[in-house]
Write a protein that holds these residues in place. Structure first.
Motif, PDB file in Angstrom:
ATOM      1  N   ASP A 312      11.577  46.850  30.029  1.00 33.06           N
ATOM      2  CA  ASP A 312      10.811  46.133  29.002  1.00 33.06           C
ATOM      3  C   ASP A 312      11.618  45.892  27.733  1.00 33.06           C
ATOM      4  N   GLN A 313      12.944  46.092  27.798  1.00 34.20           N
ATOM      5  CA  GLN A 313      13.821  45.866  26.653  1.00 34.20           C
ATOM      6  C   GLN A 313      14.786  44.724  26.944  1.00 34.20           C
ATOM      7  N   ALA A 314      15.431  44.203  25.899  1.00 32.25           N
ATOM      8  CA  ALA A 314      16.485  43.213  26.112  1.00 32.25           C
ATOM      9  C   ALA A 314      17.541  43.819  27.026  1.00 32.25           C
ATOM     10  N   PRO A 315      18.097  43.031  27.945  1.00 39.12           N
ATOM     11  CA  PRO A 315      19.017  43.585  28.944  1.00 39.12           C
ATOM     12  C   PRO A 315      20.214  44.304  28.321  1.00 39.12           C
ATOM     13  N   ALA A 316      20.506  45.470  28.852  1.00 39.64           N
ATOM     14  CA  ALA A 316      21.745  46.156  28.502  1.00 39.64           C
ATOM     15  C   ALA A 316      22.861  45.557  29.366  1.00 39.64           C
ATOM     16  N   ARG A 317      24.075  46.032  29.192  1.00 44.84           N
ATOM     17  CA  ARG A 317      25.219  45.427  29.900  1.00 44.84           C
ATOM     18  C   ARG A 317      26.141  46.519  30.413  1.00 44.84           C
ATOM     19  N   VAL A 318      26.421  46.511  31.704  1.00 44.22           N
ATOM     20  CA  VAL A 318      27.389  47.437  32.271  1.00 44.22           C
ATOM     21  C   VAL A 318      28.498  46.618  32.922  1.00 44.22           C
ATOM     22  N   VAL A 319      29.742  46.950  32.584  1.00 39.63           N
ATOM     23  CA  VAL A 319      30.905  46.199  33.069  1.00 39.63           C
ATOM     24  C   VAL A 319      31.777  47.128  33.900  1.00 39.63           C
ATOM     25  N   PHE A 320      32.092  46.714  35.111  1.00 44.88           N
ATOM     26  CA  PHE A 320      32.998  47.462  35.972  1.00 44.88           C
ATOM     27  C   PHE A 320      34.353  46.765  35.976  1.00 44.88           C
ATOM     28  N   THR A 321      35.421  47.526  35.788  1.00 47.43           N
ATOM     29  CA  THR A 321      36.763  46.966  35.922  1.00 47.43           C
ATOM     30  C   THR A 321      37.379  47.498  37.211  1.00 47.43           C
ATOM     31  N   PHE A 322      38.000  46.618  37.947  1.00 45.21           N
ATOM     32  CA  PHE A 322      38.630  47.000  39.206  1.00 45.21           C
ATOM     33  C   PHE A 322      40.008  46.363  39.291  1.00 45.21           C
ATOM     34  N   ASP A 323      40.887  47.005  40.059  1.00 44.35           N
ATOM     35  CA  ASP A 323      42.180  46.405  40.339  1.00 44.35           C
ATOM     36  C   ASP A 323      41.962  45.153  41.190  1.00 44.35           C
ATOM     37  N   GLY A 324      42.909  44.240  41.161  1.00 47.70           N
ATOM     38  CA  GLY A 324      42.759  42.986  41.891  1.00 47.70           C
ATOM     39  C   GLY A 324      43.102  43.074  43.362  1.00 47.70           C
ATOM     40  N   ASP A 325      43.438  44.267  43.866  1.00 45.37           N
ATOM     41  CA  ASP A 325      43.832  44.392  45.266  1.00 45.37           C
ATOM     42  C   ASP A 325      42.613  44.599  46.168  1.00 45.37           C
ATOM     43  N   ALA A 326      42.882  44.790  47.458  1.00 41.16           N
ATOM     44  CA  ALA A 326      41.801  44.952  48.440  1.00 41.16           C
ATOM     45  C   ALA A 326      40.961  46.181  48.136  1.00 41.16           C
ATOM     46  N   ALA A 327      41.609  47.266  47.689  1.00 47.32           N
ATOM     47  CA  ALA A 327      40.863  48.488  47.369  1.00 47.32           C
ATOM     48  C   ALA A 327      39.920  48.237  46.195  1.00 47.32           C
ATOM     49  N   GLY A 328      40.389  47.446  45.225  1.00 48.01           N
ATOM     50  CA  GLY A 328      39.546  47.123  44.087  1.00 48.01           C
ATOM     51  C   GLY A 328      38.343  46.303  44.497  1.00 48.01           C
ATOM     52  N   GLN A 329      38.546  45.334  45.396  1.00 46.43           N
ATOM     53  CA  GLN A 329      37.426  44.530  45.879  1.00 46.43           C
ATOM     54  C   GLN A 329      36.430  45.386  46.654  1.00 46.43           C
ATOM     55  N   LYS A 330      36.940  46.321  47.422  1.00 50.70           N
ATOM     56  CA  LYS A 330      36.059  47.214  48.178  1.00 50.70           C
ATOM     57  C   LYS A 330      35.228  48.070  47.227  1.00 50.70           C
ATOM     58  N   ALA A 331      35.859  48.565  46.163  1.00 48.97           N
ATOM     59  CA  ALA A 331      35.134  49.370  45.173  1.00 48.97           C
ATOM     60  C   ALA A 331      34.070  48.532  44.478  1.00 48.97           C
ATOM     61  N   ALA A 332      34.390  47.271  44.182  1.00 50.02           N
ATOM     62  CA  ALA A 332      33.425  46.382  43.530  1.00 50.02           C
ATOM     63  C   ALA A 332      32.217  46.140  44.429  1.00 50.02           C
ATOM     64  N   MET A 333      32.450  45.921  45.695  1.00 51.25           N
ATOM     65  CA  MET A 333      31.336  45.680  46.611  1.00 51.25           C
ATOM     66  C   MET A 333      30.495  46.938  46.796  1.00 51.25           C
ATOM     67  N   ARG A 334      31.136  48.099  46.700  1.00 47.46           N
ATOM     68  CA  ARG A 334      30.378  49.350  46.768  1.00 47.46           C
ATOM     69  C   ARG A 334      29.467  49.470  45.539  1.00 47.46           C
ATOM     70  N   ALA A 335      29.988  49.085  44.376  1.00 47.28           N
ATOM     71  CA  ALA A 335      29.176  49.094  43.158  1.00 47.28           C
ATOM     72  C   ALA A 335      28.038  48.081  43.263  1.00 47.28           C
ATOM     73  N   PHE A 336      28.321  46.925  43.874  1.00 46.86           N
ATOM     74  CA  PHE A 336      27.286  45.916  44.056  1.00 46.86           C
ATOM     75  C   PHE A 336      26.156  46.446  44.932  1.00 46.86           C
ATOM     76  N   GLY A 337      26.495  47.302  45.890  1.00 44.44           N
ATOM     77  CA  GLY A 337      25.481  47.868  46.778  1.00 44.44           C
ATOM     78  C   GLY A 337      24.441  48.689  46.042  1.00 44.44           C
ATOM     79  N   GLU A 338      24.789  49.205  44.869  1.00 48.61           N
ATOM     80  CA  GLU A 338      23.846  49.995  44.066  1.00 48.61           C
ATOM     81  C   GLU A 338      23.302  49.204  42.877  1.00 48.61           C
ATOM     82  N   ASP A 339      23.557  47.896  42.848  1.00 52.33           N
ATOM     83  CA  ASP A 339      23.206  47.102  41.669  1.00 52.33           C
ATOM     84  C   ASP A 339      21.711  47.082  41.387  1.00 52.33           C
ATOM     85  N   GLN A 340      20.904  47.202  42.422  1.00 51.97           N
ATOM     86  CA  GLN A 340      19.451  47.140  42.225  1.00 51.97           C
ATOM     87  C   GLN A 340      18.917  48.331  41.435  1.00 51.97           C
ATOM     88  N   ARG A 341      19.709  49.358  41.290  1.00 53.47           N
ATOM     89  CA  ARG A 341      19.266  50.532  40.535  1.00 53.47           C
ATOM     90  C   ARG A 341      19.276  50.286  39.027  1.00 53.47           C
TER      91      ARG A 341
END
Length: 462
Positions: A312-341
């Motif tokens: 019920d508040q103005a949206p807060a902001r969370v920023v994830f930084t990842f390396d540009g390699d395959a491992a970084g993309q995998k970590a980003a997609m793992r974070a996306f999997g919990e985005d609904q929380r």
């Protein structure tokens, strides 16, 4: 067996301890009417605040999960302590010496404070020892050079408490014994191991970062390899799980960041200790990092309470930084999997060069680090781009497969008003008709609804 703390001392601790100050170490509070404050409950997931405190009365209660009590019970529950340990912890913060009932055995000699407090004190002493070693020991030059090469001077090392673990392997254990700590306390805290010839230091010949809990107490260490002949190949070693250190619940830098996170309602999640340093020194004071584990549910809960991630508040902001390699993309997609929380909007920041914040600060200076965070893209956009990037968009089959893979992501966007725009954007990326994407997104939404069923116990409660 230890005796009971005298009743009058317990009453005095309760009277002198500010419930509001203690709670604010874990939860960002806002007004809930005269004499009352509210925030997100630290004991269950929720998107709107139902956790209330009344500072003048010294009482707290959550209307969502039903938990409640006084300042002692709050410390017990939030830090997983016994009643005696909670009273001792509050007393230590007040600088108050407790007395124990002699009729029930008194406090055993040498145990003036509880086990947790002893382990915390051992870590404080260890952190001081390591920091002194970094400055004074000849062997530590390699560590000082490592920091200097990455743009960190002595002032930065002192700000973050960085130290050096001597190579000999027994120096810290000997120092802690001299300070009155027992072998059991030293090993239980993860500061040393026990071998056939006695204790050996857990960290040897490494740069050491103290890991602090949300209240600022040192509860563990992260150690970086700096010598080529280090027999342990792992670049980083972290304190193992101990009674005071749970890596799934700790975020490096949170003790320094929590005020800025609360003020700005923003959190920046990076991947390493030096990245946290680079961000803070570049003016991004909301940066934190995990400690030898993936960013998980408990980390999300912690940050949500501090940044007031409320529906019920103005949206807060969370920023994830990842390396540009395959491992970084995998970590980003793992974070996306919990985005609904999250109730807030989450973003991903990846430098075009693929550099992490520490490397970016070295090559482009502090403005480059700030620009990285400012130019972060929404998590959904990054997830869609990463997903469709796996397919050959020059072929009909590849475009169809990419559409089917991307549709569930668009369908899962919480803000329904954003879905049409993302639908058009994805259609442009794939080179297909908007109507085709819209139909696939609708189909994905229906399928997700059919499989959703009843909510799991672990899901967020409003």
């Amino acid at each position: 067996m230890a005796g009971l703390i005298k009743t009058e001392d317990v009453a005095l601790v309760k009277e002198r301890s500010s419930l509001e100050d203690v709670v604010r170490e874990h939860v960002t509070l806002r007004s809930a009417g005269p004499g009352s404050l509210k925030g997100l409950c630290p004991f269950h997931d929720e998107k709107t605040p139902s956790f209330n405190i009344r500072p003048a009365v010294g009482a707290w209660h959550c209307f969502g999960c039903g938990e409640g009590g006084d300042v002692i019970s709050f410390v017990q529950k939030v830090e997983h302590l016994s009643f005696t340990e909670a009273v001792e912890r509050l007393a230590a913060k007040l600088g108050m010496e407790l007395t124990y009932d002699e009729s029930t055995g008194g406090r055993p000699r040498g145990e003036g404070i509880g086990r947790r407090a002893r382990l915390i004190e051992a870590h404080r002493v260890a952190a001081e020892f390591y920091a002194t070693a970094l400055v004074n020991l000849p062997d530590a030059r390699a560590g000082r050079d490592f920091l200097r090469e990455r743009g960190f001077d002595r002032r930065a090392a002192e700000q973050f408490g960085i130290g050096f673990a001597p190579r000999a392997g027994e120096e810290l254990s000997r120092h802690l014994r001299d300070k009155g700590f027992t072998d059991d306390e030293i090993t239980t805290g993860g500061l040393a191991g026990r071998g056939s010839r006695g204790l050996y230091d857990r960290f040897r010949g490494r740069l050491v970062w103290p890991i602090r809990d949300i209240t600022g107490d040192v509860v563990g260490f992260g150690a970086r390899r700096i010598f080529d002949d280090d027999r342990i190949e792992a670049k980083y070693l972290n304190t193992s799980e101990t009674p005071i250190y749970k890596k799934s619940q700790v975020l490096y830098g949170l003790d320094l960041s929590k005020k800025a996170i609360s003020r700005d309602r923003q959190a920046v999640v990076v991947e390493g200790y030096t990245d946290v340093m680079a961000c803070h020194l570049s003016g991004i004071e909301t940066a934190v990092a995990t400690c030898g584990t993936a960013f998980g549910v408990e980390h999300i809960k912690t940050l949500r309470r501090i940044m007031r991630d409320e529906a019920d508040q103005a949206p807060a902001r969370v920023v994830f930084t990842f390396d540009g390699d395959a491992a970084g993309q995998k970590a980003a997609m793992r974070a996306f999997g919990e985005d609904q929380r999250w109730a807030s909007q989450s973003y991903v920041a990846v430098a075009a060069s693929g550099q992490d914040p520490c490397e970016l600060r070295q090559s482009g200076g502090e403005p480059a680090v700030r620009a990285l965070i400012e130019d972060a893209v929404p998590m959904f956009e990054f997830a869609v781009r990463t997903t469709v990037g796996r397919f050959d968009l020059h072929s009909v089959e590849g475009r169809v497969q990419a559409l089917r893979a991307a549709a569930p992501i668009v369908a899962s966007i919480r803000d329904r008003s954003l879905r049409p725009e993302y639908t058009r954007t994805v259609a442009g990326w794939l080179g297909v008709e908007v109507e085709q994407v819209s139909a696939e997104v609708a189909r994905a939404g229906r399928t997700a609804g059919q499989h959703r069923g009843r909510p799991r116990q672990s899901e967020v409660r409003d």
